[in-house]
Write an enzyme that holds these catalytic residues in place. Structure first.
Site, short mmCIF file in Angstrom:
data_model
loop_
_atom_site.label_atom_id
_atom_site.label_comp_id
_atom_site.label_asym_id
_atom_site.label_seq_id
_atom_site.Cartn_x
_atom_site.Cartn_y
_atom_site.Cartn_z
N ARG A 1 76.91 21.38 47.83
CA ARG A 1 76.45 20.70 49.03
C ARG A 1 75.70 21.62 49.99
NH1 ARG A 1 81.66 19.58 48.22
NH2 ARG A 1 82.38 20.84 49.99
N GLU B 1 56.67 29.27 28.56
CA GLU B 1 55.38 29.58 27.95
C GLU B 1 54.41 28.41 28.07
OE1 GLU B 1 58.60 31.50 25.29
OE2 GLU B 1 58.39 29.81 26.66
#
Length: 381
Positions: free
Chosen positions: A213, A55
């Site tokens: 990775r 928000e």
């Protein structure tokens, strides 16, 4: 002919998905602010823990674009928070900005919020409705809801096998049964989890890093090891600097144990003693402890024995299975438990999705009934 515009709720859900690898242990939340006529004024999604919530990011975006949000509508995928944590209450920020209506997908199950955000908004004269996009928001945040409602992480067990269910040859060889595409996809599921868990057998045999990775991620998940006798070597590759590592054990608290514990703690590990009656790690107590440490989704990548223990004790919520287009015959199975005497004693699952990943097939199967802990809102407040 112009393309139809995307509804603000769907835009907010799309933004929430962008927080998938980012916001843990906070929920993945998106927010879109529009004018009464439907013009988008600002967008945002929750940042890393300690950063701005969706928000506030959307309000900042509207301000940066030069838009006034006085009298505007905020579409948000979770109830705006009402408490002071690492950041201020989002409901107060919306009220101060002049928002007149909030459309939320779900109430926040966090006891520190749990309807209080809605109540504060309504007390300030803000119209509130809830329910649009509820299922989608729940699925994005199933781990957060699990931790808040059930006080345990959402446990997802990942396995890779041949078409006949073999995860490794009798000599232990398993790299690689599935393709590089499947491994990269598996790393994406690691990245969304708060923590990746394995057993001491995998640590000693494979010395894995258990990090992400193959996909880009702004954060690495914690690592968890189930290690009853505290055998994890102090130079194990999964002890990566800057990443939390929790090792759960049940070893006798003698001089040798203390020496091993100190050696691991000197490498940054947190050693937790949680023995059960059989001098093994109490897996249920471990899950409760991980929840208390902010773990929403727990990604299990273990061997057949530990997988079997999780299944036997009823601790698995869903399975992420990659099947390669090959048959390997005799070898290790996905999970070792039983033997069962009746077919209905097996673990009953619902297929959530079946997709082709490179040459392999990915199956997401959920244990029946495990996601029934939340009643979805359908009506306006």
């Amino acid at each position: 002919m112009t393309e139809p515009s995307i509804p603000p709720v769907l835009q907010a859900l799309g933004l929430a998905a962008q927080a998938l690898f980012l916001s843990n242990p906070n929920p993945r939340v998106g927010c879109v602010i529009t004018s009464g006529a439907g013009k988008v004024l600002g967008r945002g999604f929750t940042q890393q823990a300690g950063g701005a919530h969706a928000e506030v990011v959307a309000l900042q975006d509207a301000h940066a674009l030069g838009h006034s949000v006085e009298g505007a509508i905020a579409y948000v995928t979770l109830e705006p928070c009402s408490h002071h944590g690492r950041t201020g209450p989002c409901c107060e920020a919306l009220i101060a900005a002049g928002i007149t209506k909030v459309v939320a997908s779900l109430a926040d199950p966090n006891p520190l919020v749990s309807g209080q955000g809605f109540a504060r908004l309504k007390a300030a004269g803000v119209e509130v409705s809830v329910g649009d996009g509820a299922q989608e928001s729940f699925e994005l945040n199933i781990g957060f809801f699990s931790r808040m409602v059930r006080k345990t992480p959402w446990v997802r067990m990942k396995m890779a096998a041949s078409l006949d269910g073999t995860t490794a040859l009798p000599n232990g060889e398993s790299q690689w049964i599935t393709s590089s595409a499947a491994r990269a996809d598996g790393h994406a599921w690691r990245a969304r989890a708060c923590a990746v868990l394995t057993g001491i057998g995998t640590v000693l045999e494979d010395n894995p890093r258990l990090d992400v990775r193959d996909v880009a991620t702004p954060r690495q998940p914690h690592v968890v090891v189930v290690d009853s006798q505290l055998q994890t070597p102090p130079d194990a590759r999964l002890l990566i600097a800057g990443r939390a590592c929790y090792i759960y054990c049940a070893a006798p608290n003698d001089t040798a144990f203390q020496a091993r514990k100190q050696a691991l703690e000197s490498q940054g590990a947190v050693v937790v003693e949680l023995p059960n009656a059989h001098n093994k790690v109490d897996l249920s107590a471990m899950l409760a402890d991980l929840a208390s440490r902010g773990v929403n989704e727990l990604h299990v990548e273990a061997g057949s024995k530990l997988n079997g223990s999780f299944i036997r004790e009823g601790l698995v919520d869903e399975m992420l299975v990659y099947l390669a287009p090959c048959v390997l015959g005799e070898g290790l199975s996905m999970a070792h438990f039983g033997p069962l005497t009746k077919l209905d004693q097996g673990l009953s699952l619902d297929f959530k999705s079946v997709e082709k990943i490179g040459p392999d097939v990915r199956i997401l199967a959920r244990v029946k009934g495990r996601d029934n802990f939340l009643a979805m809102p359908t009506a306006e407040l």
